[in-house]
Write an enzyme that holds these catalytic residues in place. Sequence first.
Site, PDB file in Angstrom:
ATOM      1  CB  CYS A  31      38.702  42.864  47.668  1.00 36.67           C
ATOM      2  SG  CYS A  31      37.103  42.616  46.888  1.00 36.67           S
ATOM      3  N   GLY A  33      38.811  49.264  47.706  1.00 36.64           N
ATOM      4  CA  GLY A  33      37.422  48.865  47.908  1.00 36.64           C
ATOM      5  C   GLY A  33      36.725  49.830  48.828  1.00 36.64           C
ATOM      6  CG  ASN A  35      42.061  40.819  46.124  1.00 36.63           C
ATOM      7  OD1 ASN A  35      41.219  41.103  45.282  1.00 36.63           O
ATOM      8  ND2 ASN A  35      43.289  41.257  46.074  1.00 36.63           N
ATOM      9  N   GLY A  36      39.894  38.268  44.762  1.00 36.77           N
ATOM     10  CA  GLY A  36      40.059  37.510  43.528  1.00 36.77           C
ATOM     11  C   GLY A  36      38.735  37.053  42.958  1.00 36.77           C
ATOM     12  CB  CYS A  39      46.804  41.305  38.080  1.00 38.98           C
ATOM     13  SG  CYS A  39      45.797  42.639  37.412  1.00 38.98           S
ATOM     14  CE1 TYR A  41      42.248  53.818  37.955  1.00 36.80           C
ATOM     15  CE2 TYR A  41      41.408  51.738  38.760  1.00 36.80           C
ATOM     16  CZ  TYR A  41      41.260  53.098  38.604  1.00 36.80           C
ATOM     17  OH  TYR A  41      40.161  53.731  39.087  1.00 36.80           O
ATOM     18  CB  CYS A  55      39.736  41.153  34.131  1.00 36.86           C
ATOM     19  SG  CYS A  55      40.621  40.245  35.404  1.00 36.86           S
ATOM     20  CB  CYS A  72      47.612  37.769  33.763  1.00 35.45           C
ATOM     21  SG  CYS A  72      46.024  37.604  32.929  1.00 35.45           S
ATOM     22  CB  CYS A 117      42.634  43.027  30.319  1.00 30.89           C
ATOM     23  SG  CYS A 117      44.169  43.554  31.060  1.00 30.89           S
TER      24      CYS A 117
END
Lengths: 471, 471, 471, 471
Positions: free
Chosen positions: C12, C38, C112-113, C246, C252, C392, C443, C446
Amino acid sequence: METSESKFHDECAIFGIYRHPEAANVTYLGLYAQQHRGQESSGIVSSDGSDHHIHLGMGLVADVFKREIIEKLHGNMAIGHNRYSTTGASKLMNAQPLAIEYSAGYLAIAHNGNLVNASTVRAELEDIGSIFRSTMDTEVISHLIAKSSENTLFSRVVDALHQARGAYSLLVMNEDEMIAVRDPKGFRPLVMGKLDGATVFASETCAFDLIGATFERDLKPGELVHVTSDGVRSHFPFPPKKSCQCVFEFIYFARPDSNIFGRSVHEVRKNFGKALALELPVEADMVIPVPDSGVPAAMGYAEKSGIPFDMGLIRNHYIGRTFIEPESRIRHFGVKLKLNPIRSLIEGKKVVVVDDSIVRGTTCKKIIGMVRSAGAKEVHMRISSPPTTHPCFYGIDTPTKEELIASNMTVEETRKFIEADSLAYLTQEKMLSIFGDEAVDFCTACFDGNYPIKRFDMDIVQAELFDSIRK
Amino acid sequence: METSESKFHDECAIFGIYRHPEAANVTYLGLYAQQHRGQESSGIVSSDGSDHHIHLGMGLVADVFKREIIEKLHGNMAIGHNRYSTTGASKLMNAQPLAIEYSAGYLAIAHNGNLVNASTVRAELEDIGSIFRSTMDTEVISHLIAKSSENTLFSRVVDALHQARGAYSLLVMNEDEMIAVRDPKGFRPLVMGKLDGATVFASETCAFDLIGATFERDLKPGELVHVTSDGVRSHFPFPPKKSCQCVFEFIYFARPDSNIFGRSVHEVRKNFGKALALELPVEADMVIPVPDSGVPAAMGYAEKSGIPFDMGLIRNHYIGRTFIEPESRIRHFGVKLKLNPIRSLIEGKKVVVVDDSIVRGTTCKKIIGMVRSAGAKEVHMRISSPPTTHPCFYGIDTPTKEELIASNMTVEETRKFIEADSLAYLTQEKMLSIFGDEAVDFCTACFDGNYPIKRFDMDIVQAELFDSIRK
Amino acid sequence: METSESKFHDECAIFGIYRHPEAANVTYLGLYAQQHRGQESSGIVSSDGSDHHIHLGMGLVADVFKREIIEKLHGNMAIGHNRYSTTGASKLMNAQPLAIEYSAGYLAIAHNGNLVNASTVRAELEDIGSIFRSTMDTEVISHLIAKSSENTLFSRVVDALHQARGAYSLLVMNEDEMIAVRDPKGFRPLVMGKLDGATVFASETCAFDLIGATFERDLKPGELVHVTSDGVRSHFPFPPKKSCQCVFEFIYFARPDSNIFGRSVHEVRKNFGKALALELPVEADMVIPVPDSGVPAAMGYAEKSGIPFDMGLIRNHYIGRTFIEPESRIRHFGVKLKLNPIRSLIEGKKVVVVDDSIVRGTTCKKIIGMVRSAGAKEVHMRISSPPTTHPCFYGIDTPTKEELIASNMTVEETRKFIEADSLAYLTQEKMLSIFGDEAVDFCTACFDGNYPIKRFDMDIVQAELFDSIRK
Amino acid sequence: METSESKFHDECAIFGIYRHPEAANVTYLGLYAQQHRGQESSGIVSSDGSDHHIHLGMGLVADVFKREIIEKLHGNMAIGHNRYSTTGASKLMNAQPLAIEYSAGYLAIAHNGNLVNASTVRAELEDIGSIFRSTMDTEVISHLIAKSSENTLFSRVVDALHQARGAYSLLVMNEDEMIAVRDPKGFRPLVMGKLDGATVFASETCAFDLIGATFERDLKPGELVHVTSDGVRSHFPFPPKKSCQCVFEFIYFARPDSNIFGRSVHEVRKNFGKALALELPVEADMVIPVPDSGVPAAMGYAEKSGIPFDMGLIRNHYIGRTFIEPESRIRHFGVKLKLNPIRSLIEGKKVVVVDDSIVRGTTCKKIIGMVRSAGAKEVHMRISSPPTTHPCFYGIDTPTKEELIASNMTVEETRKFIEADSLAYLTQEKMLSIFGDEAVDFCTACFDGNYPIKRFDMDIVQAELFDSIRK
């Protein structure tokens, strides 16, 4: 049932105003008030003296025009048009007014009616290389005007109309002139009036009421009113003919608050109802109209017969928008969306139901079924017009003879089909008697087949008609 | 003038169906038939036994729901809701049914009415940490159900409603149960019936007529009908109270073809008209209604007074869409868009105009002006209800006392303001006499200020009311 | 392929501005610039100091907001939110910002999260009677704030977030304060800046570029920035933790022209490409990116490997609108709508195709097929991130392990599936090496399954995930 | 900047398919792939052997056509058209294909190009009574076909085109024949191919790629391809002339993945860039393109000059929808909506910016300003075409000479105006050298004013052009 899809259509509304500071906005209102005469498309062309501005759209007047669109339709002259409702977004090519450029400049035409020689003239025009982008006979008229060897707009229009046969009420506009025409037989209505000194034209007077214009008079059959900066002049360039005003305007089309052909629609309808009360009198407890077009006749019927009038069928006001039908069949579903009977009123009663006309008979049958389901002991159907046995070729899109129930069944057979306890129509004689001496001025072709204009290209017209119905 | 923006609103329609294969589609039809009770937003929640499906939207039923949406509302249970018309697209948070998740699962509620202690209970709930995403008192009810320490949906609902005071007709649904409730005083209507074996609920019987359901009975004030797979059970968990049914449902809100509170709306209205004919009798040539809500009363008036009835004001059927006003002021413009008088009928006549009520008096004044412009010699205004002097706190969004003309002017002052030759209201006594012994079962607070439920948080309510009006 | 439906979503964008005369308009622009994060829904809440104003809608920013809507969002404070793209118009309940009323007044939150204990906390809240109208964990946060026994907004927010575990970048606003928060591990980005003296917050700096704001700094993990009329204050109320930013934002999500986590997205991507060139070197004639997300990495790859770079796949700019597929199957149809290879460039060449990641492998397979159809002699696939093997739980809606190709196939099996001549991923080690000493701050769950936060209610989350995917 | 409103337009796309079971759907895809050539309106006419079906609409292909519309476009033949983007909903009359009825039946025409004697021929046609409903020269062609005294469609078309002078690539269709034409000088492209055995035509090969058709060849200048049930026949009815293919198709219009005039657009653009690198060489750190049309030239430039290429300007993918501008002026706002520079890349660098052309210079000036604001030390502008000094009269809607900056300023003056450190254009000589022997086959009128066709009614055209620009 004024908005019913099952009745006649192909009627249109026209409106024009000459030299008014809010020409486009007033035209919008004039079309809005005449929405009942055409719901498929709407359009306005305005002129500011040098440029023309046009907006056409599919749908209702209030949906086609937004404030920002009206504001772009500059100028103090405008004509507008509402077209009847069919489906098909690609039909915008058939929306009016028709605007063209030709050797003498720009031209806009709004037309209500139907030429009976349109196919013939069109074929002739195509033979000499003309092209057509629509199926409107208005485009035929525009070609005739453009091809005329006359020099002025007025003489071009007269010249063109000498080649046109059929029903037409027209408004023609260029950059500084407006011409209003009613065909020599005067099939369709056209009225003129004044608003703040500006000349206005409309199909029906209800348009004048909304904008606050003063009604002056009906145009006469065969009259051309030419409005220029020099004023308003009346002309009769065609040889005089017997008038053939459309009686169905009184029966069904026009708004009850309008005056057309010199008479109050409401009053004529009420008088039809009074006369109808004398046809096959019946003992009953209540007279109920099929709203809204049956209301005045039902009141007249009640008054004359002495049987109490009541609004036994309630009309849903939100009809006319998209609708999702359930899969499980509900009895009389289509009609129920529009009408609902008041059980407490009808239960156990002998009821006279008054409607303006019967076309295919299927809607009528459903209404009677619905009234019976609401507990009516007897249902007597009364129709405030004669049996509709013939299609119209002068501007009303009636079904073919094959589909007209009165063309294929006797009154008794029809009664059985619609499952009424009795059925009576207003006879043509009684209907016409309402108009007294003027009875001769009306067209009754849809009741008796006496078509007042020879059908030049009837085969073609009929083929097209079939075609348009098949679709 | 049923769809007029100038009259009362805040009424809603609810509909529910338990175990029918086309639950969502039937609910759509049930809402469609009750469109007159709310045009702002519409919504349906369905349940397929495990999952719930919801669709809410701003606008009319036929615009909010499309076939592909209905098809996604799976399951054999559904409830639906129409909300009154205001502006503001961001109000979707206030659309119903309200769907929530809580400790016991999923819940959907459709509510017609108004709690008089909503602000108080809401403040209490906020004090213990509750949050609110809308301004609906329906959200208050959902909190009370969620917070209840009871175990079953039924006892949770009963528990919650013990804390709710005011007017409510409710439909509550989880994955396999439906509960219909009418508050102990029975302010708002709620009827039940059967369709193909499935139980159906609606605000008015006209919803049953469209879908072909059989009307069984009104819910009684204070009754909870609990529908489960085991069948339908009736409960009366609250101490019995004096009924306070809303008389305004008969005067204005309900459709004339509906039955509510055990009576035909049309018949009651007609009887109001008959009784009205006895108030301040006048010599006149014609009785004309303000369509459509004034029609039955005008017919009753005509019948009793012996003065002929006629439809002297014609209603435009295309009202309610966006509209562009001209800059040049046209007299009575707003009203002219909706109504047009028939000059030929009215000219030179003494006319009695019958309407159901007067709120601010401005519309009434315009109608009288319009009738007079059409040539009426005298215009006598007759209102088929008593003067509306007090705001309603039980589900109708009346203006404040400051705006209610009858709260600030005597009848004679009002007459002068609306420029009528005479003005008479139906007295409260005569109005109630129509109901015979059941007269005591009606709420008349808007006429006499006798509010049947103590106004817990009236100050807050009134502040909000002011606020919402200011906006 | 930034707009592809086949890749990750659930990201988002948030934006906030404190005390600017055009708060709503600037917020609109801030959301517009962050549209890539988004596309499902968009919303703005503004405050004029006393009242809040909200508008939410489904669709793109430029479709949701019109001038007349922006003009109604009064006040000099505003927060806004873009949500990822799914279907379902009824999902408006899940649009943000979430606006609530509670004991201390009004509150709006943009989030957002993803909380990893949302289900657990929600269940606890439901147990004490809370209700939920959406499936957003933002609603959980709002409950925690409302239930807090603290007195000020600031301490309520801190109190609430002590109970929240997971990934969150938040903007919270009441009538005169704004609070921006990045969770203690700093999963998602959040930047602050200045515009005409007003404080602004955004997910990415590209929002600042459009509005002409000056970028000041990233919020630090665990930082709360509290903006009041007294100024801007920074707080660190949580115990310090290891950062877990992240890395997929770089791979991406983020726009290449943004700076996040203190670095240029474009530069990081290019460096990924350079590092990738060292993995499984291949002799080839050309490096081509999958536009647009593969472009910087492909340029880096080309630079390092010395193989010429070219735009061999052209992206269609009109994607993303409704589309009608033909019945006759066209090879690689879905991908062809978005991409088209340049045959003259590719024919007879050995080609390295660079993309940012592989999810299910189906799109990748189609692209390779397409490149081969355009005449490529060899197609070598290079991915500028490690194999995505784990879902994720911190704000990105990756498919389940069952769907992630790298979770179920070896690299060689994947190569065969996508029909590439060779396939190489950037190793995690090389990827992290780009960040130098800060590598530990990211992190990588993934890629390696090392989830930095214990999954409180993972079962529930996963079940929901399955569920949402099934739908 | 392919979608920029500030560049040239008036280009169109055409597509046709003969005897394919999904003719309308394939045509829809063919138009979709050619969306870049026209965004104002789109239309398809299909034929089922007896009836024609038409749908026209304003807007993008994917918005104009919905599944239910495509399904109504029955038949196995279809032609389609995209028109360039202007405003004005009333311009639907100008949407194509043009469908007419005339003496020999039905006809549909899709046209890409511009007749230089349209006004003259139109005036002649009006003089003999023809009417026009649009301002399209396509309508002129349709009149010429209809007026021809020839008997077959083929000879009518040849006859008509003998009277037409200028640029035209045409598709003409009746109920069972299709004719594709490229004018004798071959200004505009037109390609043919095969799909499942059916013959297909398109403006560019990218349309074939999407539908999976095989490209066969370009039509030759002056070639008529006549497709009937007997097969495909090629004709050259006009005297051979020197070719004048539009070089601007390579510079700006065509998609880089298309092949036109026998060459790859991408490759030609790259070669332009290589040649451009030799003009006014400069020491710089980086070459950045103005995306997307500047990308191939920038890559060629970088390759030849040895200066590194990078994507320093990022394009926003959500441009092209309605947009709300803030009142407070933001520097370079319009351009910022489309492009954003990457500061980290540009800061402190000497940058070469490559674009395909300069029209008025205002956009270019904003881009340079933006790049400088992002920290560029020097900005050197390089244009991959010669200065555009003359308007086009063969299908591209360039501004008038008054507006073309290169027509009014020297290169040095332009450099100052756009505030570049240096400015160089590709010389016409070098540009043409790319085409080798075929250099003589191109029109360069917009660069040197050598108009290859005498401007019959240039005055009129120019007046109209002025007029359309003024509006």
